[in-house]
Design a protein around this motif. Structure first.
Motif, mmCIF file in Angstrom:
data_model
loop_
_atom_site.group_PDB
_atom_site.id
_atom_site.type_symbol
_atom_site.label_atom_id
_atom_site.label_comp_id
_atom_site.label_asym_id
_atom_site.label_seq_id
_atom_site.Cartn_x
_atom_site.Cartn_y
_atom_site.Cartn_z
ATOM 1 N N UNK A 213 0.833 -1.199 0.000
ATOM 2 C CA UNK A 213 0.000 0.000 0.000
ATOM 3 C C UNK A 213 0.870 1.252 0.000
ATOM 4 N N UNK A 214 1.911 1.248 0.851
ATOM 5 C CA UNK A 214 2.796 2.403 0.914
ATOM 6 C C UNK A 214 3.489 2.666 -0.406
ATOM 7 N N UNK A 215 4.012 1.608 -1.047
ATOM 8 C CA UNK A 215 4.694 1.779 -2.340
ATOM 9 C C UNK A 215 3.723 2.315 -3.394
ATOM 10 N N UNK A 216 2.506 1.791 -3.406
ATOM 11 C CA UNK A 216 1.529 2.218 -4.407
ATOM 12 C C UNK A 216 1.121 3.669 -4.190
ATOM 13 N N UNK A 217 0.910 4.055 -2.957
ATOM 14 C CA UNK A 217 0.538 5.444 -2.659
ATOM 15 C C UNK A 217 1.684 6.386 -3.019
ATOM 16 N N UNK A 218 2.914 6.004 -2.699
ATOM 17 C CA UNK A 218 4.056 6.855 -3.074
ATOM 18 C C UNK A 218 4.134 7.029 -4.578
ATOM 19 N N UNK A 219 3.868 5.954 -5.327
ATOM 20 C CA UNK A 219 4.002 6.019 -6.776
ATOM 21 C C UNK A 219 2.875 6.746 -7.473
ATOM 22 N N UNK A 220 1.718 6.909 -6.811
ATOM 23 C CA UNK A 220 0.564 7.521 -7.461
ATOM 24 C C UNK A 220 0.443 9.019 -7.203
ATOM 25 N N UNK A 221 1.319 9.568 -6.366
ATOM 26 C CA UNK A 221 1.213 10.995 -6.068
ATOM 27 C C UNK A 221 2.554 11.686 -6.271
ATOM 28 N N UNK A 222 2.504 12.991 -6.370
ATOM 29 C CA UNK A 222 3.705 13.783 -6.643
ATOM 30 C C UNK A 222 4.587 13.883 -5.402
ATOM 31 N N UNK A 223 5.849 14.211 -5.649
ATOM 32 C CA UNK A 223 6.756 14.379 -4.514
ATOM 33 C C UNK A 223 6.379 15.585 -3.677
ATOM 34 N N UNK A 224 5.694 16.562 -4.273
ATOM 35 C CA UNK A 224 5.279 17.745 -3.520
ATOM 36 C C UNK A 224 4.057 17.488 -2.646
ATOM 37 N N UNK A 225 3.343 16.387 -2.887
ATOM 38 C CA UNK A 225 2.202 16.038 -2.050
ATOM 39 C C UNK A 225 2.692 15.428 -0.738
ATOM 40 N N UNK A 226 1.933 15.632 0.327
ATOM 41 C CA UNK A 226 2.311 15.120 1.650
ATOM 42 C C UNK A 226 1.566 13.809 1.876
ATOM 43 N N UNK A 227 2.320 12.756 2.159
ATOM 44 C CA UNK A 227 1.741 11.405 2.269
ATOM 45 C C UNK A 227 2.176 10.779 3.587
ATOM 46 N N UNK A 228 1.218 10.314 4.382
ATOM 47 C CA UNK A 228 1.567 9.747 5.674
ATOM 48 C C UNK A 228 0.702 8.572 6.053
#
Length: 587
Positions: A213-228
């Motif tokens: 899930x973490x890998x998929x979420x990281x890959x689907x959003x931009x580096x400027x987006x905040x993901x936690x």
């Protein structure tokens, strides 16, 4: 004849030593003529500061216009100028004033370099005349600190930000938004069917699912987006600079497809998907708290519609349509909504209990729904030992703003906290034993305890089981709030379900009698022996001839029996051990 040393070694600090140390540390020295507002740098300039101008007229202005100081650090310079000029007032009586700061100065091709600045300002009759200072690079130190902080802020399993870091970054980002200019979206992502996978395939398999899930979420959003990652299987994303709702929904549809699986292990197949709640800035809120609450409600809507989908928050989810309730006042509308919740709560909880066959899962999920519905920060269910009267927390739900309610000193202060709540108890309808809408109105000692936890309001209700009180359920908030009767009714209904159906009866009188019998048998054994909690290896009981336990007190057999009771509540095995550390049997 002895050889002379090839180098003259100084016996003490000398100018040569200072110069060599300065060269090593690469100090930059400067003079700021505050009367004419011009800065001159002492040459030769260290290599790291080579791109700074040697002479800077109208310095206080050019620090801004020439971007010599990082935009985020300009308030430091502004605070310094304000402190020495005091808006033109001659209120400064000292002749000199020292100041230090860490900020970023322009370096190379538009990049910035972290520097530590020390400055001494000279005054004449309260008027600043001149300042002398030095500056040295601390870039390596700052980069190391940032790397360590970044490592600490990351969840090792998913690679996303930890809860505290994600919330902190999102709060800062949202506070910097302008409602008329900026647009953003907050996404609350929750796994569907994760508990079944964990229970059937094991925690290691479950960790692999979360890592994916973490890998998929990281890959689907931009580096400027905040993901936690903010919970076990709950994730939070803040999309910056986005206004296209249809584009967001298309993107989320791709994420839903990417995380829709049928996992297989040992001949079993279990489905897995995610549900997403979406709140938009500024349409649905201009603060982290409001956006999270609305994304949370949208997530609940996605779950109730069948899961494996994304829902954008709409007020009509939780409000009576104006076309239907034109003649109703807001109080009446809220009352109808809460009555509907009460009418369906028992049926919903019983159905959930039937499907999961797990009291713990049912309790945890019901607590989360209760917390989301009333926008609470913490819910706790405490069990009461009917023999000793001692309470212990059995279940807890903490909302996004509830971290201050469970700090590192919580365990030490738990008794003071519960004593505060029970001391303030007064009879009210719906079985509530203690209600406070603003803890600042409590007695000083209790208000101090509440302040320690950041607790501003609460409501606690007893959990009945026949004639016994099994414990209590409490809801808490970090803000003062009106404790509405609808909330009290919901607490009462939930407490009845807990006391009669959901909570295991391990603290019943029957269990206590069995444990008392065990303690009496052990006390009459001629051989010294003691009982270990097999999970923690902690001594929980020692018979009278034994001195193995530091908790042993021959004058307090009741206290020793209470310790034995306490270590059975979590279902741990007990191990009977002789004085020679020989394990006899499991109890």
């Amino acid at each position: 004849m002895e050889d002379k040393p090839r180098t003259d070694i100084p016996a003490n600090f000398s100018r040569e030593v200072f110069n060599m140390l300065d060269d090593l540390d690469q100090h930059l020295y400067f003079r700021w003529d505050l009367t004419n507002d011009c800065v001159s740098l002492h040459e030769p300039l260290p290599h790291r500061f080579r791109e700074l101008p040697v002479y800077l007229p109208q310095a206080s202005t050019q620090f801004w216009t020439e971007r010599l100081i990082h935009p985020e650090d300009r308030p430091i310079l502004h605070a310094y100028l304000h402190s020495i000029f005091r808006l033109g007032e001659k209120t400064i009586t000292e002749h000199t004033r020292k100041a230090s700061a860490k900020l970023r100065v322009r370096h190379h091709r538009g990049s910035y370099l972290w520097a530590e600045v020390h400055i001494v300002t000279y005054f004449d009759d309260g008027v600043p005349i001149v300042a002398y200072g030095n500056m040295r690079s601390i870039q390596a130190e700052k980069l190391w600190q940032q790397r360590m902080q970044a490592k600490a802020d990351r969840d090792s399993l998913t690679g996303l930000l930890r809860k505290e870091a994600a919330i902190h970054q999102m709060r800062n980002a949202i506070e910097g938004f302008l409602p008329g200019r900026d647009h953003a979206a907050m996404l609350l992502i929750d796994a569907d069917g994760f508990k079944a996978i964990n229970d059937n395939f094991g925690h290691l398999f479950g960790d692999g699912v979360l890592a994916e899930m973490g890998r998929t979420i990281r890959g689907h959003f931009r580096t400027t987006d905040i993901k936690g990652r903010i919970g076990g299987d709950e994730f939070l994303v803040l999309l910056r600079n986005t206004q296209d709702t249809e584009g967001i929904q298309r993107h989320l549809a791709e994420l839903l497809t990417a995380l829709h699986h049928n996992y297989q292990s040992g001949g079993r197949t279990l489905p897995f998907s995610i549900s997403i709640g979406v709140a938009l800035y500024p349409d649905h809120g201009s603060s982290y708290r409001d956006l999270f609450a609305h994304a949370d409600r949208a997530l609940y809507e996605a779950k109730s519609r069948g899961k494996n989908q994304a829902c954008v928050y709409q007020p009509k989810f939780y409000q009576e349509a104006s076309s239907v309730a034109n003649s109703r006042d807001p109080e009446s509308t809220i009352d109808l909504q809460m009555r509907a919740f009460e009418d369906n709560m028992a049926e919903f909880v019983l159905q959930l209990f039937y499907e999961t066959n797990s009291p713990e899962a049912t309790i945890n999920y019901a607590m989360s729904l209760l917390g989301r519905l009333y926008n609470l920060d913490r819910i706790v269910i405490a069990r009461c030992d009917t023999k000793t009267g001692r309470y212990h927390d059995a279940f807890e739900w903490v909302g996004p703003d509830g971290g201050t309610l469970t700090g590192p000193e919580y365990t030490r202060m738990a008794r003071e906290r519960r004593r505060m709540i029970l001391d303030e108890a007064h009879p009210t309808p719906y079985g509530v034993v203690s209600v406070c809408e603003n803890t600042e109105t409590l007695a000083p000692t209790h208000a101090k305890t509440a302040y320690f936890f950041g607790l501003k309001s609460y409501a606690y209700c007893i959990i009945p089981h026949g004639a016994e009180t099994m414990g209590c359920i409490g809801v808490e908030s970090t803000h003062p709030m009106t404790i509405r009767k609808e909330l009290l009714r919901s607490l009462n209904l939930f407490s009845v379900l807990l006391g009669n159906i959901l909570l295991p009866q391990d603290s019943s009188l029957a269990l206590q009698k069995r444990l008392d019998l065990l303690a009496d048998v052990l006390d009459h054994l001629p051989t010294p022996c003691y009982v270990l909690d097999n999970a923690t290896k902690e001594v929980v009981y020692a018979n009278a001839p034994s001195r193995a336990s530091g908790n042993y007190n021959p004058d307090a057999p009741g206290q020793r029996k209470a310790l034995l009771h306490e270590h059975t509540k979590d279902g741990h095995d007990l191990l009977l051990v002789t004085k020679n550390d020989e394990a006899l049997s499991y109890l």
